[in-house]
Write a protein that holds these residues in place. Structure first.
Motif, PDB file in Angstrom:
ATOM      1  N   VAL A 189      -1.397  10.906   3.927  1.00  0.00           N
ATOM      2  CA  VAL A 189      -1.329  11.814   2.781  1.00  0.00           C
ATOM      3  C   VAL A 189      -2.611  12.639   2.709  1.00  0.00           C
ATOM      4  CG1 VAL A 189      -1.064  11.993   0.283  1.00  0.00           C
ATOM      5  CG2 VAL A 189       0.152  10.210   1.542  1.00  0.00           C
ATOM      6  N   ARG A 190      -2.463  13.941   2.847  1.00  0.00           N
ATOM      7  CA  ARG A 190      -3.558  14.900   2.673  1.00  0.00           C
ATOM      8  C   ARG A 190      -4.810  14.509   3.463  1.00  0.00           C
ATOM      9  NH1 ARG A 190      -3.015  16.428  -3.828  1.00  0.00           N
ATOM     10  NH2 ARG A 190      -1.021  17.520  -3.621  1.00  0.00           N
ATOM     11  N   GLY A 191      -4.612  14.180   4.724  1.00  0.00           N
ATOM     12  CA  GLY A 191      -5.734  13.888   5.605  1.00  0.00           C
ATOM     13  C   GLY A 191      -6.196  12.458   5.605  1.00  0.00           C
ATOM     14  N   GLY A 192      -5.608  11.589   4.779  1.00  0.00           N
ATOM     15  CA  GLY A 192      -5.987  10.182   4.768  1.00  0.00           C
ATOM     16  C   GLY A 192      -5.225   9.396   5.814  1.00  0.00           C
ATOM     17  N   ASN A 193      -5.597   8.122   5.992  1.00  0.00           N
ATOM     18  CA  ASN A 193      -4.886   7.304   6.965  1.00  0.00           C
ATOM     19  C   ASN A 193      -3.939   6.324   6.273  1.00  0.00           C
ATOM     20  OD1 ASN A 193      -6.229   4.816   6.308  1.00  0.00           O
ATOM     21  ND2 ASN A 193      -7.966   5.395   7.574  1.00  0.00           N
ATOM     22  N   PHE A 194      -3.297   5.462   7.074  1.00  0.00           N
ATOM     23  CA  PHE A 194      -2.268   4.560   6.549  1.00  0.00           C
ATOM     24  C   PHE A 194      -2.820   3.560   5.539  1.00  0.00           C
ATOM     25  CE2 PHE A 194      -0.857   4.983  11.210  1.00  0.00           C
ATOM     26  CZ  PHE A 194      -0.296   6.219  10.954  1.00  0.00           C
ATOM     27  N   ASP A 195      -4.110   3.222   5.664  1.00  0.00           N
ATOM     28  CA  ASP A 195      -4.698   2.193   4.803  1.00  0.00           C
ATOM     29  C   ASP A 195      -5.193   2.737   3.471  1.00  0.00           C
ATOM     30  OD1 ASP A 195      -4.259   0.315   6.761  1.00  0.00           O
ATOM     31  OD2 ASP A 195      -6.241   0.545   7.649  1.00  0.00           O
ATOM     32  N   GLU A 196      -4.978   4.011   3.204  1.00  0.00           N
ATOM     33  CA  GLU A 196      -5.499   4.630   1.983  1.00  0.00           C
ATOM     34  C   GLU A 196      -4.414   4.856   0.936  1.00  0.00           C
ATOM     35  OE1 GLU A 196      -7.628   8.150   3.054  1.00  0.00           O
ATOM     36  OE2 GLU A 196      -8.936   7.117   4.475  1.00  0.00           O
ATOM     37  N   ASN A 197      -3.261   4.217   1.110  1.00  0.00           N
ATOM     38  CA  ASN A 197      -2.131   4.433   0.207  1.00  0.00           C
ATOM     39  C   ASN A 197      -1.819   3.172  -0.585  1.00  0.00           C
ATOM     40  OD1 ASN A 197      -1.687   7.068   1.397  1.00  0.00           O
ATOM     41  ND2 ASN A 197      -0.784   6.004   3.135  1.00  0.00           N
ATOM     42  N   LEU A 198      -1.632   3.345  -1.887  1.00  0.00           N
ATOM     43  CA  LEU A 198      -1.268   2.243  -2.777  1.00  0.00           C
ATOM     44  C   LEU A 198       0.245   2.172  -2.938  1.00  0.00           C
ATOM     45  CD1 LEU A 198      -3.945   2.845  -5.533  1.00  0.00           C
ATOM     46  CD2 LEU A 198      -3.755   0.720  -4.244  1.00  0.00           C
ATOM     47  N   ILE A 199       0.802   0.967  -2.953  1.00  0.00           N
ATOM     48  CA  ILE A 199       2.221   0.748  -3.235  1.00  0.00           C
ATOM     49  C   ILE A 199       2.334  -0.337  -4.294  1.00  0.00           C
ATOM     50  CG2 ILE A 199       4.450   0.034  -2.312  1.00  0.00           C
ATOM     51  CD1 ILE A 199       3.649   1.121   0.374  1.00  0.00           C
ATOM     52  N   TYR A 200       3.065  -0.040  -5.372  1.00  0.00           N
ATOM     53  CA  TYR A 200       3.292  -0.999  -6.447  1.00  0.00           C
ATOM     54  C   TYR A 200       4.783  -1.220  -6.633  1.00  0.00           C
ATOM     55  CZ  TYR A 200      -1.562  -0.408  -8.005  1.00  0.00           C
ATOM     56  OH  TYR A 200      -2.928  -0.386  -8.082  1.00  0.00           O
ATOM     57  N   ILE A 201       5.149  -2.454  -6.892  1.00  0.00           N
ATOM     58  CA  ILE A 201       6.494  -2.788  -7.361  1.00  0.00           C
ATOM     59  C   ILE A 201       6.331  -3.548  -8.662  1.00  0.00           C
ATOM     60  CG2 ILE A 201       8.604  -4.105  -6.917  1.00  0.00           C
ATOM     61  CD1 ILE A 201       8.299  -3.569  -4.000  1.00  0.00           C
ATOM     62  N   ASN A 202       6.820  -2.970  -9.743  1.00  0.00           N
ATOM     63  CA  ASN A 202       6.691  -3.577 -11.080  1.00  0.00           C
ATOM     64  C   ASN A 202       5.241  -3.975 -11.372  1.00  0.00           C
ATOM     65  OD1 ASN A 202       9.405  -3.206 -11.176  1.00  0.00           O
ATOM     66  ND2 ASN A 202       9.943  -5.315 -11.596  1.00  0.00           N
ATOM     67  N   ASP A 203       4.324  -3.045 -11.101  1.00  0.00           N
ATOM     68  CA  ASP A 203       2.879  -3.200 -11.366  1.00  0.00           C
ATOM     69  C   ASP A 203       2.185  -4.182 -10.429  1.00  0.00           C
ATOM     70  OD1 ASP A 203       2.884  -1.391 -13.578  1.00  0.00           O
ATOM     71  OD2 ASP A 203       3.705  -2.990 -14.837  1.00  0.00           O
ATOM     72  N   VAL A 204       2.861  -4.684  -9.406  1.00  0.00           N
ATOM     73  CA  VAL A 204       2.259  -5.611  -8.446  1.00  0.00           C
ATOM     74  C   VAL A 204       1.935  -4.843  -7.171  1.00  0.00           C
ATOM     75  CG1 VAL A 204       2.585  -7.703  -7.082  1.00  0.00           C
ATOM     76  CG2 VAL A 204       3.533  -7.555  -9.399  1.00  0.00           C
TER      77      VAL A 204
END
Length: 808
Positions: free
Chosen positions: A161-176
């Motif tokens: 995303v916008r020049g970042g790598n795979f480890d720079e993305n947050l994923i939440y499921i029901n705030d977890v």
């Protein structure tokens, strides 16, 4: 399994016929008393299990299977409204709705409504997931059609995303917060992502400028909700690649969601250049249960077990590449095998308590344990030739000259055990015109890592280093790491109404990491302005985003850890403009956003397929800037389509790097980041087929410009090679046997199912050879060549999705 699926397809296609009536469509805008549009209003056709929610402009569209029906409009803090309709079959109705505030819940609606409005995020249309042709079958693949997201691998759920790598993305499921396995090297090893698409009720994605309540990553947030369904549902989906079973049950004071999935995409992998016996088996089970003790207190539990095993016994490989004037061919014969497996066990419990209407408290605890192993022991004997291409493009002529002959050997016995425990409290409270939120979180990560791998290359004395007496092993890693990392974080933010048309959100995060021993402060701001016309939104964001060191970033390519590493930081600003308008006889939405990110501290890295090799002992500074544009709507009646384009430039300067050339010290300065993909373009277009309302076509086209790359062991300033641009078109054709637009229905299906949809899909329709990485070999003159590793070719698929009727 394949025979069973084919039999099921034939059974559905061979059923009898009956008559049906076309749907009635109702669309419009939901307002409050001040004539301001309301987002996230739930719209339900009573008794038909049809539901939707309004977008940020208050717009909704819903369908009824019958001519006489009732629609309920509801939002927390407002009095629900029920409207009755009696229309002709196939009617198109425009219905504007005004909801009146419920004084008993007014404070709580301010919490909900302001948080929905003040969000620099895109709401994902869940209905598009089933119809979009996707090879991997993972929910995250859909993100690659969104502005700001880059991709060049259809087999993987990872994204930049916008020049970042795979480890720079947050994923939440029901705030977890959800984490992914770490040892996966390429897309063919990747199985099912944690997100079960059939359980998703809402999804939002932010490509930057996200709120302080989200965690400490640099690039993006994907916020997924598994919520209470509106009715009991049983869903079966099967194809040549995936099978899933989903059950949703609603009880008097509780609800249950359960999902089982299985994936085997060997039919796709066997068409790659590397031939052999592929055995990729992946499965998972998820369950969510929520019990409401009262209207103010509930407990929910989310459990998941995800496992995968990838086995490959390679036999041979033939890869042809080069130019029209010089055509090269690599032939490899293999001995050995590769076996990779992982399993993730995760659970989370959330207690929600609302002692009064203007106060919501959540207490969240989660634990995840991931065990990964990779074992490979493969020897390849190769012949590297230049061939005559004068005969034809596909059938090359005789060998002109031999460029190299030899063998290489790769060995690995690696294992990683990861345990992550997190405990968090989140509070939202309304004070008059303010919505005040705060939270505290503690998480502990434990890693037990064992690395043992090496390789060597022997090419009859041609490749250096040349040692006739001993075999020289290369890239030797033999190390064991055991480390615990503790993080303490807190956030506070306030959402405030400046006027009826403007909202302001101020927030800040504080994080302390036991690894870096730093206290990090990250202030953030968001301003949203909606002119009186109600069809425009202007947004401005500014903030500091800091990412504490993780196990991935502190481990270099030799397996050694840099425990003195400090946090990465980025200073972001963006301005966005959304505009809803009527054109082509429908409602369209245009979104745009320009951004600039400056980073005074980054950890540089190199990318090989999905494997990120951090230069853990180096530090860089960098920047990224660009703009994202998209337009979407029902260009074809009842089918939503999207067009988007992103332009971006990302550079970095590694501090202190230099080399000697002709006796002079050269400082490389700014270099292209490995994710510097200048242009991304995507289309998801849907249309009717054969002048029939029950036959649809779904087209997904992606283009991503070239990416910089270089050999894995060379310095970053030598990465002057490029992965060619990524071009791909996937197309799907669907038939809804029980669509009420149909003139006939199969009687057997009508008695037993609510919905039966058959898809025929063509992946990589133009059969384009997309490159994901390279095998680096040298010829007899010690000239290094990059032999491309291609992705998947053209592939056909059948997919069936059925929803069973609930028997009384």
């Amino acid at each position: 399994m394949l025979k069973f699926r084919l039999l099921l397809f034939l059974l559905i296609a061979g059923c009898g016929l009956a008559v049906a009536q076309p749907l009635v469509r109702v669309s419009g805008i939901v307002y409050n008393e001040e004539k301001l549009p309301l987002s996230q209003v739930t719209v339900i056709v009573l008794g038909q299990a049809q539901s939707t929610v309004t977008d940020e402009f208050g717009v909704y569209t819903i369908y009824s299977k019958s001519r006489t029906f009732s629609i309920k409009y509801s939002l927390l803090g407002y009095q629900p409204q029920i409207l009755k309709f009696n229309q002709l079959s196939g009617a198109r109705i425009t219905q504007q709705v005004n909801l009146m505030a419920n004084v008993n819940e007014l404070d709580q609606v301010n919490i909900t409504n302001k948080q929905n409005q003040l969000s620099n995020a895109t709401t994902i249309n869940i209905a598009d997931i089933a119809s979009m042709p996707l090879v991997s079958g993972n929910f995250e693949t859909m993100l690659k059609t969104l502005p700001g997201v880059s991709t060049n691998n259809e087999l993987s759920a990872q994204y930049s995303v916008r020049g970042g790598n795979f480890d720079e993305n947050l994923i939440y499921i029901n705030d977890v917060e959800i984490n992914r396995p770490l040892l996966i090297r390429n897309g063919q090893q990747e199985g099912l992502s944690f997100i079960n698409s059939e359980l998703v009720s809402k999804a939002k994605f932010s490509a930057g400028g996200f709120e302080a309540k989200y965690g400490d990553k640099l690039s993006s947030v994907l916020d997924i909700k598994y919520d209470k369904p509106d009715s009991n549902q049983t869903i079966l989906s099967t194809s040549f690649l995936n099978t899933s079973f989903t059950a949703k049950r609603v009880f008097k004071r509780s609800f249950l969601l359960a999902g089982l999935r299985y994936k085997n995409n060997s039919s796709v992998l066997i068409k790659q250049d590397q031939r052999g016996s592929y055995s990729p088996n992946f499965a998972d089970a998820q369950l969510m249960y929520q019990y409401d003790f009262s209207s103010r207190f509930n407990i929910s539990v989310l459990g998941s077990f995800n496992l995968g095993r990838f086995k490959l016994v390679p036999t041979n490989r033939e890869t042809q590449f080069g130019t029209l004037s010089t055509t090269l061919r690599l032939n490899v014969d293999y001995i050995g095998q590769e076996i990779d497996d992982y399993q993730t066990l995760g659970t989370a419990a959330t207690v929600t308590y609302s002692p009064k209407p203007n106060l919501v408290v959540k207490f969240i605890n989660s634990y995840f344990n991931t065990i990964e192993r990779e074992r490979f022991d493969i020897e390849g004997s190769y012949v590297f030739d230049e061939v005559d291409n004068a005969f034809s493009v596909e059938n090359f002529g005789p060998v002109i000259k031999n460029r190299g002959i030899g063998s290489y050997y790769n060995y690995g016995r690696n294992s990683l055990n990861t345990q992550i425990f997190a405990s968090e409290i989140k509070v939202d409270q309304n004070f008059n015109s303010h919505v005040f939120s705060w939270g505290l979180k503690f998480d502990k990560s434990k890693y037990n890592d064992r690395l043992n791998e090496y390789n060597y290359t022997d090419s009859a004395g041609y490749i250096l280093p040349n040692n006739t007496e001993n075999i020289v092993l290369q890239n030797v890693v033999n190390i064991e790491n055991n480390i615990d990392i503790k993080n303490y974080s807190a956030y506070i933010q306030d959402s405030y109404s400046l006027s009826n048309y403007a909202e302001l959100q101020l927030g800040a995060r504080a994080t302390y990491s036991s690894l870096s021993e730093q206290l990090l402060i990250s202030p953030r701001m968001l301003i949203a302005y909606r002119p009186n016309s109600n069809n425009k939104i202007l947004r401005f964001t500014a903030g500091v985003y800091k990412q504490p060191p993780s196990y991935r970033t502190i481990r270099d390519h030799t397996g050694n850890l840099n425990i003195n590493q400090k946090a990465q930081s980025s200073y972001n600003t963006s301005i966005g403009y959304d505009y809803a308008f009527d054109a082509f006889g429908t409602r369209l939405k245009f979104t745009s956003e320009a951004y600039f990110k400056y980073s005074d501290k980054l950890i540089p890295y190199k990318i090989d397929n999905l494997r990120i090799k951090y230069l853990a002992n180096e530090v860089s500074k960098g920047y990224a800037y660009g703009a994202d544009f998209s337009i979407g709507g029902e260009f074809v009646k009842d089918l939503v389509s999207y067009f988007r384009m992103s332009v971006m430039h990302a550079n970095e300067d590694i501090v202190g790097d230099s080399y000697i050339q002709n006796g002079k010290t050269i400082y490389p300065g700014y270099l292209k980041r490995p994710t510097d993909q200048r242009v991304n373009f995507s289309i998801f277009f849907q249309d009717k087929l054969l002048n029939s309302p029950t036959y649809n076509v779904h087209l997904n086209a992606l283009y991503g410009s070239r990416l910089p790359i270089g050999p894995s062991q060379t310095p970053r300033y030598l990465d002057k090679f490029f992965v060619p641009s990524y071009k791909r078109i996937d197309i799907g054709f669907s038939k809804d046997f029980l669509d009420d637009f149909a003139l006939h229905k199969p009687r057997f299906l009508d008695r037993n199912f609510n919905s039966v949809i058959l898809f025929f899909e063509v992946f990589n329709m133009l059969d384009i050879d997309n490159t994901i990485s390279y095998l680096w070999l040298k010829d007899v003159n010690n000239v290094q060549y990059a032999i491309p590793n291609y992705l998947t070719g053209r592939q056909f698929n059948l997919k069936l999705i059925v929803k069973l009727k609930n028997k009384p």
